[in-house]
Design a protein around this motif. Structure first.
Motif, PDB file in Angstrom:
ATOM      1  N   LYS A  29       1.973 -34.034 -49.201  1.00 35.77           N
ATOM      2  CA  LYS A  29       3.279 -33.389 -49.378  1.00 35.77           C
ATOM      3  C   LYS A  29       4.395 -34.418 -49.376  1.00 35.77           C
ATOM      4  CE  LYS A  29       2.669 -28.640 -48.067  1.00 35.77           C
ATOM      5  NZ  LYS A  29       2.639 -27.674 -46.963  1.00 35.77           N
ATOM      6  N   LYS A  30       4.181 -35.519 -48.643  1.00 33.55           N
ATOM      7  CA  LYS A  30       5.195 -36.576 -48.634  1.00 33.55           C
ATOM      8  C   LYS A  30       5.198 -37.328 -49.950  1.00 33.55           C
ATOM      9  CE  LYS A  30       5.263 -37.530 -43.793  1.00 33.55           C
ATOM     10  NZ  LYS A  30       4.370 -38.246 -42.890  1.00 33.55           N
ATOM     11  N   LYS A  31       4.021 -37.494 -50.536  1.00 34.63           N
ATOM     12  CA  LYS A  31       3.886 -38.320 -51.740  1.00 34.63           C
ATOM     13  C   LYS A  31       4.143 -37.550 -53.040  1.00 34.63           C
ATOM     14  CE  LYS A  31       2.847 -42.572 -50.747  1.00 34.63           C
ATOM     15  NZ  LYS A  31       3.578 -43.685 -51.388  1.00 34.63           N
ATOM     16  N   CYS A  32       3.842 -36.263 -53.028  1.00 31.31           N
ATOM     17  CA  CYS A  32       3.946 -35.484 -54.269  1.00 31.31           C
ATOM     18  C   CYS A  32       5.088 -34.485 -54.191  1.00 31.31           C
ATOM     19  CB  CYS A  32       2.658 -34.693 -54.524  1.00 31.31           C
ATOM     20  SG  CYS A  32       1.203 -35.705 -54.657  1.00 31.31           S
ATOM     21  N   SER A  33       5.541 -34.070 -55.347  1.00 29.05           N
ATOM     22  CA  SER A  33       6.508 -32.975 -55.398  1.00 29.05           C
ATOM     23  C   SER A  33       5.761 -31.691 -55.077  1.00 29.05           C
ATOM     24  CB  SER A  33       7.101 -32.883 -56.792  1.00 29.05           C
ATOM     25  OG  SER A  33       6.085 -32.549 -57.701  1.00 29.05           O
ATOM     26  N   SER A  34       6.498 -30.605 -54.845  1.00 29.37           N
ATOM     27  CA  SER A  34       5.803 -29.352 -54.521  1.00 29.37           C
ATOM     28  C   SER A  34       4.983 -28.876 -55.714  1.00 29.37           C
ATOM     29  CB  SER A  34       6.793 -28.291 -54.071  1.00 29.37           C
ATOM     30  OG  SER A  34       7.613 -27.928 -55.156  1.00 29.37           O
ATOM     31  N   ALA A  35       5.465 -29.190 -56.928  1.00 32.42           N
ATOM     32  CA  ALA A  35       4.674 -28.845 -58.115  1.00 32.42           C
ATOM     33  C   ALA A  35       3.366 -29.635 -58.108  1.00 32.42           C
ATOM     34  CB  ALA A  35       5.467 -29.143 -59.375  1.00 32.42           C
ATOM     35  N   GLY A  36       3.426 -30.876 -57.655  1.00 33.25           N
ATOM     36  CA  GLY A  36       2.236 -31.721 -57.611  1.00 33.25           C
ATOM     37  C   GLY A  36       1.189 -31.185 -56.646  1.00 33.25           C
ATOM     38  N   THR A  37       1.600 -30.848 -55.429  1.00 33.06           N
ATOM     39  CA  THR A  37       0.612 -30.354 -54.461  1.00 33.06           C
ATOM     40  C   THR A  37       0.054 -29.001 -54.892  1.00 33.06           C
ATOM     41  OG1 THR A  37       2.448 -29.560 -53.136  1.00 33.06           O
ATOM     42  CG2 THR A  37       1.371 -31.575 -52.381  1.00 33.06           C
ATOM     43  N   SER A  38       0.917 -28.160 -55.458  1.00 35.55           N
ATOM     44  CA  SER A  38       0.356 -26.863 -55.842  1.00 35.55           C
ATOM     45  C   SER A  38      -0.561 -27.011 -57.045  1.00 35.55           C
ATOM     46  CB  SER A  38       1.441 -25.813 -56.060  1.00 35.55           C
ATOM     47  OG  SER A  38       2.238 -26.156 -57.135  1.00 35.55           O
ATOM     48  N   ASN A  39      -0.315 -28.023 -57.892  1.00 35.08           N
ATOM     49  CA  ASN A  39      -1.269 -28.298 -58.970  1.00 35.08           C
ATOM     50  C   ASN A  39      -2.628 -28.701 -58.412  1.00 35.08           C
ATOM     51  OD1 ASN A  39       0.155 -27.666 -61.195  1.00 35.08           O
ATOM     52  ND2 ASN A  39       0.631 -29.759 -61.807  1.00 35.08           N
ATOM     53  N   ILE A  40      -2.620 -29.497 -57.353  1.00 39.75           N
ATOM     54  CA  ILE A  40      -3.889 -29.919 -56.749  1.00 39.75           C
ATOM     55  C   ILE A  40      -4.657 -28.703 -56.233  1.00 39.75           C
ATOM     56  CG2 ILE A  40      -4.912 -31.172 -54.788  1.00 39.75           C
ATOM     57  CD1 ILE A  40      -2.665 -33.224 -55.096  1.00 39.75           C
ATOM     58  N   TYR A  41      -3.943 -27.836 -55.531  1.00 40.31           N
ATOM     59  CA  TYR A  41      -4.597 -26.650 -54.971  1.00 40.31           C
ATOM     60  C   TYR A  41      -5.128 -25.742 -56.078  1.00 40.31           C
ATOM     61  CZ  TYR A  41      -5.220 -22.349 -52.246  1.00 40.31           C
ATOM     62  OH  TYR A  41      -5.749 -21.215 -51.669  1.00 40.31           O
ATOM     63  N   ARG A  42      -4.292 -25.525 -57.088  1.00 45.09           N
ATOM     64  CA  ARG A  42      -4.707 -24.655 -58.187  1.00 45.09           C
ATOM     65  C   ARG A  42      -5.928 -25.201 -58.910  1.00 45.09           C
ATOM     66  NH1 ARG A  42       0.895 -24.009 -59.763  1.00 45.09           N
ATOM     67  NH2 ARG A  42       1.652 -22.066 -58.866  1.00 45.09           N
ATOM     68  N   ALA A  43      -5.870 -26.501 -59.225  1.00 39.65           N
ATOM     69  CA  ALA A  43      -6.996 -27.113 -59.941  1.00 39.65           C
ATOM     70  C   ALA A  43      -8.268 -26.973 -59.110  1.00 39.65           C
ATOM     71  CB  ALA A  43      -6.707 -28.575 -60.238  1.00 39.65           C
ATOM     72  N   PHE A  44      -8.131 -27.095 -57.792  1.00 35.66           N
ATOM     73  CA  PHE A  44      -9.294 -26.949 -56.932  1.00 35.66           C
ATOM     74  C   PHE A  44      -9.908 -25.552 -57.072  1.00 35.66           C
ATOM     75  CE2 PHE A  44     -11.241 -25.527 -53.003  1.00 35.66           C
ATOM     76  CZ  PHE A  44     -12.203 -26.515 -52.808  1.00 35.66           C
ATOM     77  N   LEU A  45      -9.063 -24.546 -57.177  1.00 33.23           N
ATOM     78  CA  LEU A  45      -9.561 -23.166 -57.271  1.00 33.23           C
ATOM     79  C   LEU A  45     -10.306 -22.878 -58.582  1.00 33.23           C
ATOM     80  CD1 LEU A  45      -6.582 -21.125 -55.782  1.00 33.23           C
ATOM     81  CD2 LEU A  45      -8.738 -21.685 -54.686  1.00 33.23           C
ATOM     82  N   SER A  46     -10.251 -23.822 -59.522  1.00 35.40           N
ATOM     83  CA  SER A  46     -10.998 -23.626 -60.776  1.00 35.40           C
ATOM     84  C   SER A  46     -12.495 -23.604 -60.497  1.00 35.40           C
ATOM     85  CB  SER A  46     -10.673 -24.743 -61.757  1.00 35.40           C
ATOM     86  OG  SER A  46     -11.285 -25.941 -61.316  1.00 35.40           O
ATOM     87  N   GLU A  47     -12.924 -24.213 -59.390  1.00 34.81           N
ATOM     88  CA  GLU A  47     -14.348 -24.300 -59.009  1.00 34.81           C
ATOM     89  C   GLU A  47     -15.167 -25.083 -60.016  1.00 34.81           C
ATOM     90  OE1 GLU A  47     -15.134 -20.079 -58.737  1.00 34.81           O
ATOM     91  OE2 GLU A  47     -14.918 -20.129 -56.556  1.00 34.81           O
ATOM     92  N   TYR A  48     -14.531 -25.884 -60.855  1.00 34.43           N
ATOM     93  CA  TYR A  48     -15.309 -26.726 -61.781  1.00 34.43           C
ATOM     94  C   TYR A  48     -16.166 -27.701 -60.980  1.00 34.43           C
ATOM     95  CZ  TYR A  48     -12.816 -25.182 -65.968  1.00 34.43           C
ATOM     96  OH  TYR A  48     -12.327 -24.443 -67.011  1.00 34.43           O
ATOM     97  N   ASP A  49     -17.359 -27.998 -61.528  1.00 39.66           N
ATOM     98  CA  ASP A  49     -18.310 -28.830 -60.798  1.00 39.66           C
ATOM     99  C   ASP A  49     -17.763 -30.206 -60.430  1.00 39.66           C
ATOM    100  OD1 ASP A  49     -20.106 -26.872 -60.790  1.00 39.66           O
ATOM    101  OD2 ASP A  49     -21.386 -27.672 -62.391  1.00 39.66           O
ATOM    102  N   ASP A  50     -17.010 -30.807 -61.345  1.00 38.53           N
ATOM    103  CA  ASP A  50     -16.592 -32.193 -61.107  1.00 38.53           C
ATOM    104  C   ASP A  50     -15.132 -32.318 -60.708  1.00 38.53           C
ATOM    105  OD1 ASP A  50     -15.749 -31.176 -63.493  1.00 38.53           O
ATOM    106  OD2 ASP A  50     -15.589 -33.148 -64.419  1.00 38.53           O
ATOM    107  N   ILE A  51     -14.488 -31.189 -60.429  1.00 34.57           N
ATOM    108  CA  ILE A  51     -13.037 -31.239 -60.232  1.00 34.57           C
ATOM    109  C   ILE A  51     -12.657 -32.063 -58.992  1.00 34.57           C
ATOM    110  CG2 ILE A  51     -12.730 -29.098 -58.876  1.00 34.57           C
ATOM    111  CD1 ILE A  51     -10.468 -30.283 -61.755  1.00 34.57           C
ATOM    112  N   GLU A  52     -13.541 -32.058 -57.980  1.00 32.98           N
ATOM    113  CA  GLU A  52     -13.233 -32.790 -56.742  1.00 32.98           C
ATOM    114  C   GLU A  52     -12.966 -34.266 -57.023  1.00 32.98           C
ATOM    115  OE1 GLU A  52     -15.880 -30.869 -57.107  1.00 32.98           O
ATOM    116  OE2 GLU A  52     -15.929 -29.378 -55.502  1.00 32.98           O
ATOM    117  N   ASN A  53     -13.750 -34.836 -57.960  1.00 36.87           N
ATOM    118  CA  ASN A  53     -13.594 -36.267 -58.205  1.00 36.87           C
ATOM    119  C   ASN A  53     -12.321 -36.578 -58.982  1.00 36.87           C
ATOM    120  OD1 ASN A  53     -15.973 -36.955 -56.801  1.00 36.87           O
ATOM    121  ND2 ASN A  53     -17.114 -36.102 -58.530  1.00 36.87           N
ATOM    122  N   THR A  54     -11.962 -35.690 -59.891  1.00 38.17           N
ATOM    123  CA  THR A  54     -10.673 -35.840 -60.571  1.00 38.17           C
ATOM    124  C   THR A  54      -9.546 -35.784 -59.542  1.00 38.17           C
ATOM    125  OG1 THR A  54     -11.548 -34.740 -62.518  1.00 38.17           O
ATOM    126  CG2 THR A  54      -9.159 -34.846 -62.325  1.00 38.17           C
TER     127      THR A  54
END
Lengths: 256, 427
Positions: A63-88
């Motif tokens: 949260k210190k390093k990213c904008s709020s749009a950045g952190t919520s993008n991380i959370y959203r992308a995680f919810l995709s449940e794609y197999d390799d998303i963790e490494n991205t």
């Protein structure tokens, strides 16, 4: 040698893995859900136990390093449940921690670009669920809906439905992931129930639903037909907006 | 509730209301109060789409299709022999609430034929909105029609309950209105619009001083014009539109391709195709005016009174103004980036974001998702290869048309064929 970190599939679990990567200075690493990881000969596999405290620390740092749009993008992308998303996401997080300025807009970086693309797909699916949920009134006075979204978007929908339907009890149940949200007029709880198969929207099941319910579905279908302009028919556009995979949950798209 | 009777009414009154294009449910600031029902503070939601591809966001109905006017372009005109019906106030309230609770809709769009007189009709519309807000604690979206000629007091009251108010101009020019709707005059449309505009300005001023000022039409007002019924040029339509945006702070002007509904000789005959392509070009122009910093005079003027059908209005402008190109995407300001054909505002923002980190080349632009098939002729980037080899406008246009396939290509090649074969037509 590649290090494989297995975790329980939760967002906190993933963040705990990120914590371990930094804590133990692991360089070549791959994070994956324990359900899909297989042991191989050349890699070191390890199961990471989710720890709230570690996850929290990583999240605060982000949260210190990213904008709020950045952190919520991380959370959203995680919810995709794609197999390799963790490494991205791990590469995104590494880049964010390393950089002096916020990197959320650096679409020239492939990890940032992929994260934002996947997050966008998840955001759209969330929005479609806001639109395509169809409540049916049960005899217990609960507005009940089932969904099967492409991504695990229910946590993102929570706030929207809680704000909007503050004076009615409702359940939205994700059939694919076998859990749902139940709003009891005060708070929203996560629930798991055994559902009768005949609770499908296409079936007229008066064991569960009020008679009035079917009248309203009928009115809605009628409205849907009357508001269409035949001389402008454009099925291609129609299907693009309402893809066929969602039809089974839309009363207006089901004959009765 | 007698569902059979309601069903019948709903069929008639939804059918009559469907020619109103607006279905937006965004832009309001009304959030849920006291654990009531509904919230319209977020973005708009389209809950489904009809088979014509239009969004269904609101329950769009007429209160009644009885009407004292006889406007040639309208299905509910007095002289038309159709089934008439009228909802009771309570029936509309019940329908809205029950549809809303099932997540079918974002709210209500209520219009009406004019019965007795303007004020009497407006009062009924307000009664529905008032009941929804005060008795049902409903915080969903309400779009009310301002009835031409309604009094200032009623317009003031309407805005206290509605999120958006709209009055349809319908015919872009005064002479067209005289021809097709002789009992109406422009001033009657303008009066409620003027009042709502002033109320919104006043609300904004008072809000600064007194926080509890009751909100007034938070999603603003809009209007609609029929395209292709009364022979106006694109320039006439867009100049009218630009004037309304400027003078009445409208949120939206909608363009509705005329759908033939009458054998009246003053209008295109039944069976004439709906001018969807023209409608699309007008919307593109509208967007260029509102979001891309274009002035209407740049796009349409004496030399170009109509928009091109085969290329979009921005490309068309660029081809006429090649002296501004090519534009360097790594240095140009936002205003100029927005003028590159094929770049939307989202692409512009992505470029501005991404170029802060490195100079962008074609690969970067492609990866970000910039559509280059049109844009590449009008820009340069951090790469030695670029497309600008002193081509003429006609050459560029030819190349673009060759490489791309428009979903409308069938429509405009048809129209061209018709032109050459000298058939009488109304395009």
């Amino acid at each position: 040698m590649i290090f494989i970190l297995k975790y329980d599939g939760s967002f906190e679990g993933f963040l705990t893995c990120v914590f371990e990567v930094y804590e133990r200075k692991i360089d070549k690493v791959s994070i994956c859900k324990s359900t899909i990881a297989t042991d191989t000969f050349f890699e070191v596999c390890e199961t990471v136990i989710t720890e709230e405290r570690k996850a929290e620390r990583v999240w605060k740092g982000l949260k210190k390093k990213c904008s709020s749009a950045g952190t919520s993008n991380i959370y959203r992308a995680f919810l995709s449940e794609y197999d390799d998303i963790e490494n991205t996401l791990l590469e995104y997080i590494r880049y964010a921690f390393k950089s002096l300025k916020s990197i959320d807009g650096d679409y020239g970086n492939k990890h940032v670009l992929r994260t934002s693309k996947v997050a966008k797909m998840v955001r759209r699916e969330k929005h479609r669920m806001d639109a395509f949920v169809r409540f049916r009134l049960t005899k217990d006075g609960i507005y009940f809906a089932t969904i099967e979204p492409d991504f695990n978007v229910l946590p993102l929908n929570l706030k929207h439905f809680k704000n909007r339907y503050a004076d009615q009890r409702w359940i939205i149940y994700d059939l694919k992931r076998k859990y749902g949200l139940y709003y009891n007029l005060k708070t929203v709880e996560t629930i798991c129930i055994d559902l009768d198969r005949s609770i499908n929207i296409s079936e007229k099941n008066s064991n569960y639903f009020t008679l009035e319910e079917f009248d309203y579905q009928n009115l809605w279908k009628n409205y849907f037909k009357s508001t269409n302009i035949k001389s402008r028919k454009n099925m291609k556009l129609h299907v693009r907006h309402v893809p066929k995979r969602y039809w089974k949950y839309l009363s207006e798209k089901n004959p009765q | 509730m007698n569902f059979e009777r309601i069903k019948e009414k709903l069929n008639i009154l939804a059918d009559a209301a469907k020619y109103d294009v607006s279905c937006s449910s965004s832009g309001s600031k009304r959030s849920n109060k006291n654990k009531g029902l509904g919230d319209s503070s977020g973005m708009g939601i389209c809950h489904t789409y009809t088979e014509d591809g239009r969004c269904v966001s609101l329950l769009k109905i007429l209160l009644t299709n009885h009407c004292i006017f006889d406007c040639a372009y309208c299905v509910t005109r007095k002289s038309n022999d159709i089934k008439r019906a009228a909802f009771k106030v309570q029936e509309v309230v019940d329908l809205t609430i029950n549809f809303y609770r099932r997540n079918y809709i974002e709210g209500l769009f209520l219009s009406s034929g004019i019965f007795k007189d303007a004020d009497y009709t407006m009062e009924r519309l307000i009664a529905v909105a008032k009941k929804l807000r005060e008795e049902e604690n409903f915080n969903g979206y309400i779009h009310l029609k301002s009835i031409p000629g309604a009094s200032d007091e009623l317009m003031r009251e309407a805005g206290l309950y509605a999120d958006r108010l709209s009055v349809n101009i319908e015919i872009p020019s005064v002479k067209g209105l005289k021809l097709l709707a002789p009992d109406k005059n422009r001033a009657d449309f303008i009066k409620p619009m003027e009042k709502v505009k002033n109320e919104i300005i006043q609300y904004k001023n008072e809000k600064k001083l007194i926080k509890s000022t009751p909100i007034y039409a938070p999603a603003g007002q809009s209007t609609q014009m029929i395209v292709g019924a009364s022979g106006e040029t694109d320039a006439e339509i867009m100049y009218t539109s630009a004037q309304f945006y400027k003078n009445y702070n409208l949120k939206r002007v909608y363009y509705s391709g005329y759908i033939p509904i009458s054998y009246d000789e003053r209008l295109p005959s039944i069976g004439t195709e709906v001018p969807v392509l023209r409608e699309n070009r007008l919307y593109q122009t509208d967007w260029l005016l509102r979001f891309y910093g274009f002035d209407v005079r740049e796009l349409l003027n004496k030399e170009h009174p109509n928009l091109d059908t085969d290329v979009d209005p921005k490309l068309s402008w660029a081809l006429r103004n090649l002296q501004h190109f090519p534009i360097d995407v790594n240095t140009a300001d936002k205003r100029m980036l927005a003028r590159i054909p094929g770049l939307g505002m989202k692409s512009v923002h992505k470029i501005i974001n991404a170029r802060r980190f490195r100079k962008l080349n074609w690969e970067h632009l492609k990866a970000i998702g910039i559509a280059l098939n049109r844009a590449k002729y009008f820009m340069v980037c951090n790469s030695r290869n670029f497309e600008t080899k002193d081509r003429t406008a006609a050459q560029i246009k030819g190349l673009i048309l060759q490489e791309s396939k428009s979903k409308f290509s069938k429509t405009y090649s048809n129209q061209l064929n018709l032109f050459t074969s000298n058939l009488p037509l109304s395009v």
